[in-house]
Design an enzyme around this catalytic site. Structure first.
Site, PDB file in Angstrom:
ATOM      1  N   SER A  13       0.842  -1.214   0.000  1.00  0.00           N
ATOM      2  CA  SER A  13       0.000   0.000   0.000  1.00  0.00           C
ATOM      3  C   SER A  13       0.874   1.261   0.000  1.00  0.00           C
ATOM      4  O   SER A  13       0.530   2.260  -0.644  1.00  0.00           O
ATOM      5  CB  SER A  13      -0.985   0.001   1.174  1.00  0.00           C
ATOM      6  OG  SER A  13      -0.312   0.118   2.396  1.00  0.00           O
ATOM      7  N   ASN A  14       2.009   1.199   0.687  1.00  0.00           N
ATOM      8  CA  ASN A  14       2.911   2.359   0.647  1.00  0.00           C
ATOM      9  C   ASN A  14       3.521   2.531  -0.736  1.00  0.00           C
ATOM     10  O   ASN A  14       3.609   3.653  -1.246  1.00  0.00           O
ATOM     11  CB  ASN A  14       4.017   2.212   1.700  1.00  0.00           C
ATOM     12  CG  ASN A  14       3.551   2.631   3.071  1.00  0.00           C
ATOM     13  OD1 ASN A  14       3.461   3.815   3.360  1.00  0.00           O
ATOM     14  ND2 ASN A  14       3.207   1.649   3.903  1.00  0.00           N
ATOM     15  N   LEU A  87      17.085  -7.859   5.662  1.00  0.00           N
ATOM     16  CA  LEU A  87      18.140  -6.898   5.984  1.00  0.00           C
ATOM     17  C   LEU A  87      18.849  -6.516   4.682  1.00  0.00           C
ATOM     18  O   LEU A  87      19.264  -7.395   3.925  1.00  0.00           O
ATOM     19  CB  LEU A  87      19.130  -7.544   6.964  1.00  0.00           C
ATOM     20  CG  LEU A  87      20.183  -6.617   7.548  1.00  0.00           C
ATOM     21  CD1 LEU A  87      19.533  -5.524   8.389  1.00  0.00           C
ATOM     22  CD2 LEU A  87      21.153  -7.414   8.405  1.00  0.00           C
ATOM     23  N   ASN A 100      13.783   4.291   4.896  1.00  0.00           N
ATOM     24  CA  ASN A 100      12.867   3.248   5.369  1.00  0.00           C
ATOM     25  C   ASN A 100      11.729   3.880   6.160  1.00  0.00           C
ATOM     26  O   ASN A 100      11.893   4.958   6.739  1.00  0.00           O
ATOM     27  CB  ASN A 100      13.632   2.284   6.288  1.00  0.00           C
ATOM     28  CG  ASN A 100      12.763   1.156   6.817  1.00  0.00           C
ATOM     29  OD1 ASN A 100      11.967   0.554   6.069  1.00  0.00           O
ATOM     30  ND2 ASN A 100      12.880   0.853   8.097  1.00  0.00           N
ATOM     31  N   HIS A 102       9.124   2.942   9.345  1.00  0.00           N
ATOM     32  CA  HIS A 102       8.886   1.991  10.431  1.00  0.00           C
ATOM     33  C   HIS A 102       7.597   2.388  11.143  1.00  0.00           C
ATOM     34  O   HIS A 102       7.405   3.575  11.449  1.00  0.00           O
ATOM     35  CB  HIS A 102      10.071   1.999  11.405  1.00  0.00           C
ATOM     36  CG  HIS A 102       9.966   0.928  12.432  1.00  0.00           C
ATOM     37  ND1 HIS A 102      10.267  -0.395  12.154  1.00  0.00           N
ATOM     38  CD2 HIS A 102       9.534   0.948  13.712  1.00  0.00           C
ATOM     39  CE1 HIS A 102      10.032  -1.122  13.229  1.00  0.00           C
ATOM     40  NE2 HIS A 102       9.594  -0.330  14.191  1.00  0.00           N
TER      41      HIS A 102
HETATM   42  C1  GAR Z   1       4.060  -0.654   6.761  1.00  0.00           C
HETATM   43  O1  GAR Z   1       3.224  -0.404   7.860  1.00  0.00           O
HETATM   44  C2  GAR Z   1       5.498  -0.359   7.134  1.00  0.00           C
HETATM   45  O2  GAR Z   1       5.625   0.693   8.049  1.00  0.00           O
HETATM   46  C3  GAR Z   1       5.922  -1.658   7.752  1.00  0.00           C
HETATM   47  O3  GAR Z   1       5.349  -2.646   6.932  1.00  0.00           O
HETATM   48  C4  GAR Z   1       4.090  -2.151   6.445  1.00  0.00           C
HETATM   49  C5  GAR Z   1       4.004  -2.445   4.964  1.00  0.00           C
HETATM   50  O4  GAR Z   1       2.715  -2.208   4.470  1.00  0.00           O
HETATM   51  N1  GAR Z   1       7.365  -1.758   7.806  1.00  0.00           N
HETATM   52  C6  GAR Z   1       8.006  -2.361   8.797  1.00  0.00           C
HETATM   53  O5  GAR Z   1       7.423  -2.905   9.726  1.00  0.00           O
HETATM   54  C7  GAR Z   1       9.523  -2.315   8.696  1.00  0.00           C
HETATM   55  N2  GAR Z   1      10.138  -2.750   9.920  1.00  0.00           N
HETATM   56  P1  GAR Z   1       2.451  -2.125   2.911  1.00  0.00           P
HETATM   57  O6  GAR Z   1       3.075  -3.360   2.273  1.00  0.00           O
HETATM   58  O7  GAR Z   1       0.951  -2.132   2.755  1.00  0.00           O
HETATM   59  O8  GAR Z   1       3.082  -0.846   2.407  1.00  0.00           O
END
Ligand code: GAR
Length: 188
Positions: A13-14, A87, A100, A102
Site C-alpha cells: 500500500s505504501n 536486511l 525506510n 517503520h
Molecule cells: C508498513 O506499515 C510499514 O511501516 C511496515 O510494513 C508495512 C508495509 O505495508 N514496515 C516495517 O514494519 C519495517 N520494519 P504495505 O506493504 O501495505 O506498504
C-alpha cells in the site's frame, strides 16, 4: 529526473501511494519496484500502475551484485524500503541513499522481528498511550539511521492492534511520499 527504486515484501500500500504521488511529478519518478517475494501483492500493484516490477531471491540479494548493478545502470537516486522485511546488505547503503519507514516511534519497538502487525501487538500489549511512524535513513545498523520525520497518534483503551494499524496506515499515506520528496529535493 531523480529516480526511485522501491523494495517491498508485502501488500504494497505504501509503494502504491508513492507511485501515485510521483506519477506526474516534475522532477521525481518511480523507476521500478523490487520484491523478494514472487507472490507479493506489491508486484501486481506496480504492474497495474505501469511501473516495472521485478522479483529477486534472498540469495541474489546477499550473494550477488545483480540488484546493485541494476540500480547503477538505472542511475537510481534513492532506494525506498516500503515494508521490506530482509536486511539490506551494507554494500547498498555504501553506494546509495536508502530510506525506510517503520510503524512505530523509533528507537522504541525497532530491531529484528519488529515489523508490521508484530509492532502494533507489542505496543498495545505494553499499554502505550501513543505510537506513530518513523521515516529514517538506513545505515549499517537495523532501524538506526538518522530520523527524517516522525508523526504520532494517540492510543485509547479501546484500541486493538488492528485499529492501531489503521491509524498508522493513515499517517504513512500522508507523510511518506512528502518526506521522500523533501529528501530528494534537498529540503528534508
Ligand atoms: C508498513 O506499515 C510499514 O511501516 C511496515 O510494513 C508495512 C508495509 O505495508 N514496515 C516495517 O514494519 C519495517 N520494519 P504495505 O506493504 O501495505 O506498504
Amino acid at each position: 529526473m531523480k529516480k526511485i527504486a522501491i523494495l517491498a515484501s508485502g501488500s504494497g500500500s505504501n509503494a502504491e501511494n508513492i507511485i501515485r504521488f510521483f506519477k506526474d511529478h516534475a522532477s521525481i519518478c518511480v523507476d521500478s519496484v523490487w520484491s523478494n517475494r514472487k507472490e507479493a501483492f506489491v508486484l501486481e500493484r506496480a504492474e497495474h500502475l505501469n511501473v516495472e516490477a521485478h522479483h529477486f531471491s534472498k540469495a541474489e540479494l546477499a550473494d550477488t551484485d545483480r540488484l546493485l548493478e541494476e540500480f547503477r545502470k538505472r542511475e537510481i537516486d534513492l532506494i525506498v524500503l516500503a515494508g521490506f522485511l530482509l536486511l539490506l546488505p551494507q554494500k547498498f547503503v555504501h553506494e546509495f541513499q536508502v530510506v525506510n519507514i517503520h510503524p512505530a516511534l523509533l528507537p522504541a519497538y525497532g530491531g529484528k522481528g519488529m515489523y508490521g502487525s508484530y509492532v502494533h501487538e507489542a505496543v498495545i500489549a505494553n499499554k502505550e498511550t501513543e505510537s506513530g511512524i518513523t521515516i529514517h535513513l538506513v545505515d549499517e545498523v537495523y532501524d538506526h539511521g538518522k530520523t527524517l520525520f516522525q508523526a504520532k497518534c494517540p492510543i485509547v483503551a479501546a484500541d486493538t492492534p488492528q485499529s492501531l494499524a489503521m491509524k498508522i496506515h493513515e499517517l504513512e499515506m500522508e507523510h511518506f511520499p512528502r518526506t521522500i520528496e523533501a529528501l530528494l529535493l534537498g529540503s528534508a
